[in-house]
Design an enzyme around this catalytic site. Structure first.
Site, PDB file in Angstrom:
ATOM      1  N   PHE A 123       0.864  -1.188   0.000  1.00  0.00           N
ATOM      2  CA  PHE A 123       0.000   0.000   0.000  1.00  0.00           C
ATOM      3  C   PHE A 123       0.893   1.227   0.000  1.00  0.00           C
ATOM      4  O   PHE A 123       1.781   1.356   0.843  1.00  0.00           O
ATOM      5  CB  PHE A 123      -0.934   0.023   1.222  1.00  0.00           C
ATOM      6  CG  PHE A 123      -1.922   1.159   1.141  1.00  0.00           C
ATOM      7  CD1 PHE A 123      -3.086   1.029   0.389  1.00  0.00           C
ATOM      8  CD2 PHE A 123      -1.668   2.370   1.759  1.00  0.00           C
ATOM      9  CE1 PHE A 123      -3.983   2.091   0.280  1.00  0.00           C
ATOM     10  CE2 PHE A 123      -2.557   3.436   1.651  1.00  0.00           C
ATOM     11  CZ  PHE A 123      -3.723   3.288   0.917  1.00  0.00           C
ATOM     12  N   ASP A 171       9.376   2.443   1.442  1.00  0.00           N
ATOM     13  CA  ASP A 171       8.229   3.190   1.946  1.00  0.00           C
ATOM     14  C   ASP A 171       8.122   2.877   3.442  1.00  0.00           C
ATOM     15  O   ASP A 171       7.662   1.809   3.837  1.00  0.00           O
ATOM     16  CB  ASP A 171       6.970   2.751   1.185  1.00  0.00           C
ATOM     17  CG  ASP A 171       5.708   3.429   1.696  1.00  0.00           C
ATOM     18  OD1 ASP A 171       5.738   3.978   2.819  1.00  0.00           O
ATOM     19  OD2 ASP A 171       4.680   3.389   0.994  1.00  0.00           O
ATOM     20  N   LYS A 204       2.719   9.612   8.461  1.00  0.00           N
ATOM     21  CA  LYS A 204       2.102   9.158   9.713  1.00  0.00           C
ATOM     22  C   LYS A 204       2.865   9.647  10.948  1.00  0.00           C
ATOM     23  O   LYS A 204       2.783  10.812  11.301  1.00  0.00           O
ATOM     24  CB  LYS A 204       2.001   7.632   9.735  1.00  0.00           C
ATOM     25  CG  LYS A 204       1.115   7.019   8.644  1.00  0.00           C
ATOM     26  CD  LYS A 204       0.950   5.530   8.877  1.00  0.00           C
ATOM     27  CE  LYS A 204       0.282   4.782   7.738  1.00  0.00           C
ATOM     28  NZ  LYS A 204      -1.154   4.798   7.738  1.00  0.00           N
TER      29      LYS A 204
HETATM   30  N1  PLP Z   1       2.562   4.183   2.463  1.00  0.00           N
HETATM   31  C1  PLP Z   1       2.168   3.295   3.379  1.00  0.00           C
HETATM   32  C2  PLP Z   1       3.061   2.124   3.681  1.00  0.00           C
HETATM   33  C3  PLP Z   1       0.965   3.456   4.059  1.00  0.00           C
HETATM   34  O1  PLP Z   1       0.578   2.546   4.966  1.00  0.00           O
HETATM   35  C4  PLP Z   1       0.165   4.587   3.762  1.00  0.00           C
HETATM   36  C5  PLP Z   1      -1.119   4.795   4.442  1.00  0.00           C
HETATM   37  O2  PLP Z   1      -1.632   3.951   5.128  1.00  0.00           O
HETATM   38  C6  PLP Z   1       0.608   5.484   2.780  1.00  0.00           C
HETATM   39  C7  PLP Z   1       1.808   5.261   2.171  1.00  0.00           C
HETATM   40  C8  PLP Z   1      -0.205   6.701   2.450  1.00  0.00           C
HETATM   41  O3  PLP Z   1      -0.053   7.656   3.447  1.00  0.00           O
HETATM   42  P1  PLP Z   1      -1.057   8.898   3.529  1.00  0.00           P
HETATM   43  O4  PLP Z   1      -2.385   8.343   3.900  1.00  0.00           O
HETATM   44  O5  PLP Z   1      -0.440   9.763   4.574  1.00  0.00           O
HETATM   45  O6  PLP Z   1      -1.050   9.532   2.180  1.00  0.00           O
END
Ligand code: PLP
Length: 402
Positions: A138, A223, A258
Protein backbone atom coordinates in the site's frame (compact mmCIF):
# COMPACT_ATOMS: atom_id res chain seq x y z
CA UNK A 1 -31.76 13.37 19.97
CA UNK A 2 -28.35 12.77 21.52
CA UNK A 3 -25.45 14.97 20.62
CA UNK A 4 -23.78 11.96 18.96
CA UNK A 5 -26.81 11.11 16.83
CA UNK A 6 -27.16 14.75 15.79
CA UNK A 7 -23.49 14.86 14.71
CA UNK A 8 -23.84 11.57 12.79
CA UNK A 9 -26.91 12.87 10.96
CA UNK A 10 -25.11 16.08 10.06
CA UNK A 11 -22.02 14.14 8.95
CA UNK A 12 -24.11 12.11 6.52
CA UNK A 13 -25.17 15.31 4.77
CA UNK A 14 -21.81 17.01 4.49
CA UNK A 15 -18.98 14.43 4.49
CA UNK A 16 -18.16 12.13 1.59
CA UNK A 17 -18.85 8.54 2.57
CA UNK A 18 -15.40 7.22 1.57
CA UNK A 19 -14.48 5.84 4.99
CA UNK A 20 -16.04 2.76 6.61
CA UNK A 21 -16.59 4.68 9.83
CA UNK A 22 -18.03 3.55 13.12
CA UNK A 23 -20.91 5.60 14.55
CA UNK A 24 -18.64 7.10 17.19
CA UNK A 25 -17.51 10.72 17.45
CA UNK A 26 -14.25 11.22 19.32
CA UNK A 27 -13.78 14.43 21.24
CA UNK A 28 -10.77 14.18 23.53
CA UNK A 29 -7.55 12.22 23.94
CA UNK A 30 -4.89 11.90 26.60
CA UNK A 31 -1.96 9.51 26.54
CA UNK A 32 -3.16 6.16 25.22
CA UNK A 33 -6.84 6.96 25.80
CA UNK A 34 -9.61 8.69 23.85
CA UNK A 35 -13.14 9.63 24.82
CA UNK A 36 -16.24 9.91 22.66
CA UNK A 37 -19.11 12.38 22.83
CA UNK A 38 -21.00 10.08 25.22
CA UNK A 39 -18.05 10.10 27.61
CA UNK A 40 -17.04 6.49 26.86
CA UNK A 41 -13.30 5.86 27.27
CA UNK A 42 -11.27 3.74 24.84
CA UNK A 43 -7.74 2.40 25.01
CA UNK A 44 -6.18 3.34 21.69
CA UNK A 45 -4.29 0.34 20.31
CA UNK A 46 -4.11 1.67 16.77
CA UNK A 47 -2.83 5.25 17.18
CA UNK A 48 -4.88 6.64 14.30
CA UNK A 49 -3.35 4.33 11.66
CA UNK A 50 0.06 4.99 13.20
CA UNK A 51 -0.08 8.79 13.09
CA UNK A 52 -0.39 9.22 16.84
CA UNK A 53 2.94 7.59 17.64
CA UNK A 54 3.24 9.39 20.99
CA UNK A 55 -0.42 9.08 21.89
CA UNK A 56 -2.76 11.96 22.54
CA UNK A 57 -1.86 15.44 23.80
CA UNK A 58 1.72 14.53 24.69
CA UNK A 59 2.88 17.48 26.84
CA UNK A 60 6.12 17.95 24.86
CA UNK A 61 4.25 18.05 21.55
CA UNK A 62 1.62 20.43 22.95
CA UNK A 63 4.44 22.68 24.17
CA UNK A 64 6.30 22.55 20.84
CA UNK A 65 3.12 23.28 18.91
CA UNK A 66 1.98 26.18 21.09
CA UNK A 67 5.47 27.73 21.35
CA UNK A 68 5.86 27.58 17.57
CA UNK A 69 2.31 28.86 17.02
CA UNK A 70 3.25 32.06 18.84
CA UNK A 71 6.36 32.62 16.69
CA UNK A 72 5.98 31.54 13.08
CA UNK A 73 3.54 29.27 11.23
CA UNK A 74 4.21 29.49 7.56
CA UNK A 75 6.36 31.56 5.24
CA UNK A 76 6.59 29.32 2.20
CA UNK A 77 9.59 27.60 0.70
CA UNK A 78 11.11 30.69 -0.92
CA UNK A 79 12.87 30.94 2.44
CA UNK A 80 14.56 28.59 4.85
CA UNK A 81 13.14 27.79 8.24
CA UNK A 82 15.14 26.37 11.10
CA UNK A 83 12.74 23.49 11.75
CA UNK A 84 13.37 21.89 8.33
CA UNK A 85 17.12 21.92 8.88
CA UNK A 86 16.81 20.51 12.39
CA UNK A 87 14.43 17.75 11.33
CA UNK A 88 16.63 16.78 8.36
CA UNK A 89 19.62 16.67 10.71
CA UNK A 90 17.74 14.26 12.95
CA UNK A 91 17.04 12.03 9.97
CA UNK A 92 20.77 12.08 9.19
CA UNK A 93 21.49 11.09 12.76
CA UNK A 94 18.98 8.25 13.07
CA UNK A 95 18.70 6.93 9.48
CA UNK A 96 21.53 7.60 7.02
CA UNK A 97 23.29 10.49 5.32
CA UNK A 98 20.71 12.15 3.12
CA UNK A 99 18.69 15.15 1.99
CA UNK A 100 15.07 15.81 2.89
CA UNK A 101 12.07 17.17 1.01
CA UNK A 102 9.05 17.86 3.22
CA UNK A 103 5.42 17.45 2.22
CA UNK A 104 2.06 16.58 3.80
CA UNK A 105 1.84 12.80 4.11
CA UNK A 106 2.72 9.36 2.87
CA UNK A 107 1.26 9.38 -0.64
CA UNK A 108 2.77 12.78 -1.25
CA UNK A 109 6.20 11.56 -0.10
CA UNK A 110 5.95 8.48 -2.33
CA UNK A 111 4.95 10.60 -5.34
CA UNK A 112 8.10 12.63 -4.76
CA UNK A 113 10.20 9.48 -4.50
CA UNK A 114 8.86 8.12 -7.78
CA UNK A 115 9.38 11.45 -9.54
CA UNK A 116 12.96 11.47 -8.30
CA UNK A 117 13.55 7.86 -9.41
CA UNK A 118 12.27 8.85 -12.87
CA UNK A 119 14.48 11.92 -12.91
CA UNK A 120 17.44 9.69 -12.15
CA UNK A 121 16.32 7.14 -14.71
CA UNK A 122 15.99 9.81 -17.40
CA UNK A 123 19.79 10.09 -17.41
CA UNK A 124 19.93 6.69 -19.15
CA UNK A 125 19.24 5.76 -22.72
CA UNK A 126 16.64 4.39 -23.19
CA UNK A 127 14.97 6.44 -20.49
CA UNK A 128 14.14 4.49 -17.32
CA UNK A 129 10.78 5.35 -15.84
CA UNK A 130 9.02 2.20 -14.63
CA UNK A 131 8.76 1.15 -10.99
CA UNK A 132 8.30 -2.37 -9.64
CA UNK A 133 6.30 -2.75 -6.43
CA UNK A 134 4.82 -5.73 -4.57
CA UNK A 135 1.44 -7.41 -4.31
CA UNK A 136 -0.37 -6.54 -1.08
CA UNK A 137 1.62 -3.32 -0.82
CA UNK A 138 0.00 0.00 0.00
CA UNK A 139 1.53 3.30 -1.08
CA UNK A 140 -1.32 5.82 -0.93
CA UNK A 141 -4.38 7.10 -2.75
CA UNK A 142 -3.13 9.47 -5.44
CA UNK A 143 -3.49 8.38 -9.07
CA UNK A 144 0.12 7.23 -9.27
CA UNK A 145 0.10 5.58 -5.86
CA UNK A 146 -3.03 3.53 -6.55
CA UNK A 147 -1.12 2.19 -9.57
CA UNK A 148 1.90 1.51 -7.35
CA UNK A 149 -0.23 -0.19 -4.69
CA UNK A 150 -0.43 -3.96 -5.11
CA UNK A 151 -4.15 -4.23 -4.55
CA UNK A 152 -6.44 -3.94 -7.61
CA UNK A 153 -9.38 -2.93 -5.39
CA UNK A 154 -7.95 0.55 -4.78
CA UNK A 155 -7.88 1.13 -8.56
CA UNK A 156 -11.50 0.14 -9.23
CA UNK A 157 -13.35 2.93 -11.02
CA UNK A 158 -10.27 5.09 -11.52
CA UNK A 159 -8.85 3.75 -14.79
CA UNK A 160 -6.75 4.70 -16.57
CA UNK A 161 -4.24 5.17 -13.79
CA UNK A 162 -0.65 6.28 -14.16
CA UNK A 163 1.30 3.83 -16.35
CA UNK A 164 4.66 2.30 -15.49
CA UNK A 165 3.95 0.30 -12.33
CA UNK A 166 4.19 -3.49 -12.11
CA UNK A 167 3.34 -5.44 -8.93
CA UNK A 168 5.13 -8.73 -8.21
CA UNK A 169 4.91 -11.37 -5.48
CA UNK A 170 6.46 -10.14 -2.21
CA UNK A 171 9.63 -11.91 -1.16
CA UNK A 172 9.98 -13.68 -4.53
CA UNK A 173 13.33 -12.48 -5.83
CA UNK A 174 13.07 -14.25 -9.19
CA UNK A 175 9.68 -12.65 -9.86
CA UNK A 176 11.23 -9.26 -9.20
CA UNK A 177 14.16 -9.92 -11.53
CA UNK A 178 11.74 -11.06 -14.24
CA UNK A 179 9.74 -7.82 -13.96
CA UNK A 180 12.75 -5.60 -14.60
CA UNK A 181 13.48 -4.41 -18.12
CA UNK A 182 15.59 -1.72 -19.83
CA UNK A 183 13.05 0.91 -18.87
CA UNK A 184 12.87 0.11 -15.16
CA UNK A 185 13.95 3.01 -12.95
CA UNK A 186 13.40 1.56 -9.50
CA UNK A 187 11.90 -0.79 -6.98
CA UNK A 188 9.68 0.30 -4.09
CA UNK A 189 8.52 -1.69 -1.08
CA UNK A 190 7.64 -1.36 2.60
CA UNK A 191 10.17 -2.91 5.04
CA UNK A 192 7.16 -4.64 6.62
CA UNK A 193 3.87 -4.52 4.73
CA UNK A 194 1.28 -2.60 6.73
CA UNK A 195 -2.13 -2.46 5.07
CA UNK A 196 -1.33 -5.78 3.37
CA UNK A 197 -1.51 -7.53 6.76
CA UNK A 198 1.75 -6.91 8.67
CA UNK A 199 3.68 -9.17 6.28
CA UNK A 200 7.42 -9.73 6.63
CA UNK A 201 9.78 -10.96 3.88
CA UNK A 202 12.36 -13.72 3.87
CA UNK A 203 15.23 -12.15 5.86
CA UNK A 204 17.64 -12.17 2.92
CA UNK A 205 15.18 -10.53 0.48
CA UNK A 206 15.93 -6.81 1.10
CA UNK A 207 19.71 -7.36 0.80
CA UNK A 208 19.25 -9.27 -2.46
CA UNK A 209 17.07 -6.49 -3.85
CA UNK A 210 19.66 -3.92 -2.75
CA UNK A 211 22.40 -5.80 -4.59
CA UNK A 212 20.24 -6.13 -7.69
CA UNK A 213 19.53 -2.38 -7.67
CA UNK A 214 23.25 -1.66 -7.37
CA UNK A 215 24.09 -3.99 -10.25
CA UNK A 216 21.41 -2.55 -12.53
CA UNK A 217 21.64 1.09 -11.46
CA UNK A 218 18.07 1.12 -10.10
CA UNK A 219 16.72 3.37 -7.37
CA UNK A 220 15.63 1.47 -4.27
CA UNK A 221 12.78 3.16 -2.40
CA UNK A 222 11.71 2.02 1.06
CA UNK A 223 8.23 3.19 1.95
CA UNK A 224 8.61 3.64 5.70
CA UNK A 225 5.31 5.47 6.15
CA UNK A 226 4.08 2.78 8.59
CA UNK A 227 7.41 1.44 9.80
CA UNK A 228 9.30 4.67 10.48
CA UNK A 229 10.00 6.45 13.77
CA UNK A 230 10.40 3.57 16.21
CA UNK A 231 7.22 1.64 15.49
CA UNK A 232 8.95 -1.69 14.77
CA UNK A 233 11.51 -1.51 17.58
CA UNK A 234 14.18 0.12 15.41
CA UNK A 235 14.27 3.75 14.36
CA UNK A 236 13.35 2.67 10.83
CA UNK A 237 12.05 -0.63 9.52
CA UNK A 238 14.94 -1.17 7.10
CA UNK A 239 17.33 -1.28 10.07
CA UNK A 240 16.12 -4.82 10.76
CA UNK A 241 17.85 -6.03 7.60
CA UNK A 242 21.49 -6.58 6.81
CA UNK A 243 23.40 -8.25 4.01
CA UNK A 244 25.84 -11.21 4.11
CA UNK A 245 28.57 -8.67 4.93
CA UNK A 246 26.50 -7.68 8.04
CA UNK A 247 26.20 -4.16 6.65
CA UNK A 248 22.74 -2.60 6.97
CA UNK A 249 20.55 -2.57 3.88
CA UNK A 250 20.06 1.08 3.03
CA UNK A 251 17.66 2.48 0.44
CA UNK A 252 18.41 5.25 -2.03
CA UNK A 253 15.20 6.91 -0.92
CA UNK A 254 13.12 6.49 2.22
CA UNK A 255 9.66 7.96 2.59
CA UNK A 256 7.96 8.87 5.86
CA UNK A 257 4.50 10.03 6.91
CA UNK A 258 2.10 9.16 9.71
CA UNK A 259 4.24 9.00 12.90
CA UNK A 260 6.76 11.67 11.99
CA UNK A 261 4.16 14.41 12.47
CA UNK A 262 2.82 12.89 15.71
CA UNK A 263 -0.67 13.57 14.32
CA UNK A 264 0.12 16.77 12.41
CA UNK A 265 0.30 16.28 8.61
CA UNK A 266 3.99 15.87 7.72
CA UNK A 267 5.56 13.72 5.01
CA UNK A 268 9.20 13.32 4.06
CA UNK A 269 11.08 12.11 1.03
CA UNK A 270 14.61 11.45 2.26
CA UNK A 271 17.27 10.52 -0.29
CA UNK A 272 20.98 9.86 -0.19
CA UNK A 273 22.80 13.01 -1.33
CA UNK A 274 23.71 11.87 -4.89
CA UNK A 275 20.03 11.15 -5.50
CA UNK A 276 18.42 13.95 -3.50
CA UNK A 277 20.59 16.60 -5.14
CA UNK A 278 18.93 15.83 -8.51
CA UNK A 279 15.79 17.56 -7.24
CA UNK A 280 17.00 20.96 -8.38
CA UNK A 281 15.09 24.26 -8.17
CA UNK A 282 11.76 24.10 -9.94
CA UNK A 283 11.62 20.30 -10.23
CA UNK A 284 9.25 19.79 -7.32
CA UNK A 285 7.61 21.66 -4.47
CA UNK A 286 4.89 22.06 -1.88
CA UNK A 287 3.16 25.16 -0.53
CA UNK A 288 2.50 24.07 3.04
CA UNK A 289 4.93 21.12 3.21
CA UNK A 290 7.78 21.75 5.65
CA UNK A 291 6.10 24.70 7.34
CA UNK A 292 7.33 25.82 10.73
CA UNK A 293 4.39 24.35 12.67
CA UNK A 294 4.76 20.83 11.24
CA UNK A 295 8.53 20.90 11.61
CA UNK A 296 8.41 21.99 15.26
CA UNK A 297 6.16 19.08 16.13
CA UNK A 298 8.05 16.51 14.02
CA UNK A 299 11.40 17.54 15.46
CA UNK A 300 9.95 17.11 18.95
CA UNK A 301 8.59 13.67 18.04
CA UNK A 302 12.20 12.60 17.38
CA UNK A 303 13.45 14.25 20.56
CA UNK A 304 10.85 12.53 22.73
CA UNK A 305 11.49 9.13 21.11
CA UNK A 306 15.22 9.54 21.76
CA UNK A 307 14.93 11.00 25.28
CA UNK A 308 12.39 8.44 26.50
CA UNK A 309 14.22 5.53 24.78
CA UNK A 310 11.01 4.59 23.01
CA UNK A 311 12.65 2.59 20.24
CA UNK A 312 13.94 0.10 22.80
CA UNK A 313 10.63 0.32 24.68
CA UNK A 314 8.72 -0.59 21.49
CA UNK A 315 11.01 -3.56 20.88
CA UNK A 316 10.70 -4.93 24.43
CA UNK A 317 7.01 -4.27 24.84
CA UNK A 318 6.24 -5.70 21.41
CA UNK A 319 8.00 -8.94 22.28
CA UNK A 320 6.15 -9.13 25.57
CA UNK A 321 2.73 -8.53 23.98
CA UNK A 322 3.40 -10.98 21.16
CA UNK A 323 4.49 -13.66 23.64
CA UNK A 324 1.28 -13.17 25.59
CA UNK A 325 -0.83 -13.55 22.45
CA UNK A 326 1.07 -16.60 21.24
CA UNK A 327 0.78 -18.30 24.63
CA UNK A 328 -2.94 -17.64 25.05
CA UNK A 329 -4.47 -21.09 24.54
CA UNK A 330 -8.07 -19.83 24.46
CA UNK A 331 -7.56 -18.05 21.13
CA UNK A 332 -5.18 -20.53 19.48
CA UNK A 333 -7.91 -22.40 17.51
CA UNK A 334 -9.05 -19.14 15.88
CA UNK A 335 -5.62 -17.89 14.87
CA UNK A 336 -3.83 -18.80 11.67
CA UNK A 337 -0.66 -16.78 12.31
CA UNK A 338 0.89 -14.14 14.57
CA UNK A 339 3.16 -11.66 12.81
CA UNK A 340 4.92 -8.38 13.47
CA UNK A 341 7.85 -6.49 14.84
CA UNK A 342 7.98 -4.20 17.85
CA UNK A 343 4.67 -2.45 18.40
CA UNK A 344 3.30 -3.34 14.98
CA UNK A 345 1.52 -6.66 15.38
CA UNK A 346 -0.81 -8.67 13.20
CA UNK A 347 -3.01 -11.58 14.21
CA UNK A 348 -4.40 -13.41 11.20
CA UNK A 349 -7.58 -15.33 11.98
CA UNK A 350 -8.77 -18.40 10.09
CA UNK A 351 -11.99 -16.63 9.11
CA UNK A 352 -13.22 -13.06 8.72
CA UNK A 353 -14.81 -12.03 12.04
CA UNK A 354 -18.30 -10.60 12.22
CA UNK A 355 -18.83 -7.05 13.55
CA UNK A 356 -15.26 -7.00 14.75
CA UNK A 357 -14.88 -3.23 15.24
CA UNK A 358 -18.19 -2.98 17.09
CA UNK A 359 -17.12 -5.74 19.48
CA UNK A 360 -13.75 -4.12 20.10
CA UNK A 361 -15.31 -0.70 20.75
CA UNK A 362 -17.87 -2.23 23.09
CA UNK A 363 -14.93 -3.76 25.02
CA UNK A 364 -13.32 -0.30 25.15
CA UNK A 365 -10.39 -0.80 22.74
CA UNK A 366 -9.53 0.60 19.35
CA UNK A 367 -7.92 -2.01 17.11
CA UNK A 368 -8.09 -2.51 13.38
CA UNK A 369 -8.90 -5.18 10.86
CA UNK A 370 -7.20 -5.37 7.46
CA UNK A 371 -7.43 -7.86 4.58
CA UNK A 372 -10.77 -8.98 6.13
CA UNK A 373 -9.15 -11.19 8.81
CA UNK A 374 -5.90 -9.67 10.03
CA UNK A 375 -6.24 -7.85 13.35
CA UNK A 376 -3.68 -5.09 13.67
CA UNK A 377 -2.37 -3.79 16.97
CA UNK A 378 -0.23 -0.66 16.82
CA UNK A 379 -0.57 1.42 19.99
CA UNK A 380 1.25 4.67 20.70
CA UNK A 381 4.86 3.55 21.25
CA UNK A 382 4.98 5.26 24.65
CA UNK A 383 2.12 3.12 25.99
CA UNK A 384 2.97 1.67 29.40
CA UNK A 385 3.33 -2.05 30.02
CA UNK A 386 0.26 -2.04 32.30
CA UNK A 387 -1.84 -0.24 29.68
CA UNK A 388 -0.74 -2.62 26.97
CA UNK A 389 -1.39 -5.63 29.20
CA UNK A 390 -4.95 -4.39 29.75
CA UNK A 391 -5.23 -3.90 25.99
CA UNK A 392 -4.01 -7.42 25.23
CA UNK A 393 -6.58 -8.79 27.72
CA UNK A 394 -9.24 -6.93 25.74
CA UNK A 395 -7.91 -8.15 22.37
CA UNK A 396 -8.01 -11.73 23.66
CA UNK A 397 -11.62 -11.23 24.79
CA UNK A 398 -12.60 -9.81 21.40
CA UNK A 399 -10.91 -12.67 19.51
CA UNK A 400 -12.75 -15.17 21.74
CA UNK A 401 -16.06 -13.51 20.73
CA UNK A 402 -15.24 -13.63 17.01
N1 PLP B 1 2.56 4.18 2.46
C1 PLP B 1 2.17 3.29 3.38
C2 PLP B 1 3.06 2.12 3.68
C3 PLP B 1 0.97 3.46 4.06
O1 PLP B 1 0.58 2.55 4.97
C4 PLP B 1 0.17 4.59 3.76
C5 PLP B 1 -1.12 4.80 4.44
O2 PLP B 1 -1.63 3.95 5.13
C6 PLP B 1 0.61 5.48 2.78
C7 PLP B 1 1.81 5.26 2.17
C8 PLP B 1 -0.20 6.70 2.45
O3 PLP B 1 -0.05 7.66 3.45
P1 PLP B 1 -1.06 8.90 3.53
O4 PLP B 1 -2.38 8.34 3.90
O5 PLP B 1 -0.44 9.76 4.57
O6 PLP B 1 -1.05 9.53 2.18
Amino acid sequence: MSNTQDLLNRAKEVLTPNYARQGVVMTRGEGAYVWDTDGKKYLDLFAGFGGGVLGHAHPALVQALTDQAKRLWHVGNSFYNEGQIELAERLNKFAFKGMAFFCHGGADANETAVKLARLRGAQHSPKRWKIVTLHKSFHGRTLAMIAATGNPKVREGFDPTVPGFTNVEPGNFDALVAAIDDETAGVMFEPLQGEGGVNPYPPEYPARVRRLCDERGLTLIFDEVWTGCGRTGRWFGHQHYSGPDAKPVLPDIMTLGKAIGGGVPVGVMFARPEVGSLLTAGKHGSTIGGNAIGMAVARTVFDVIERERLVEHAATLGEHAMARLRNEKSIAPKVQEFRGRGLFMGVELHAAPDKFMEKALARGVIINLTQTKVIRIAPPINISRAELDAGIDAVIDVIRQC
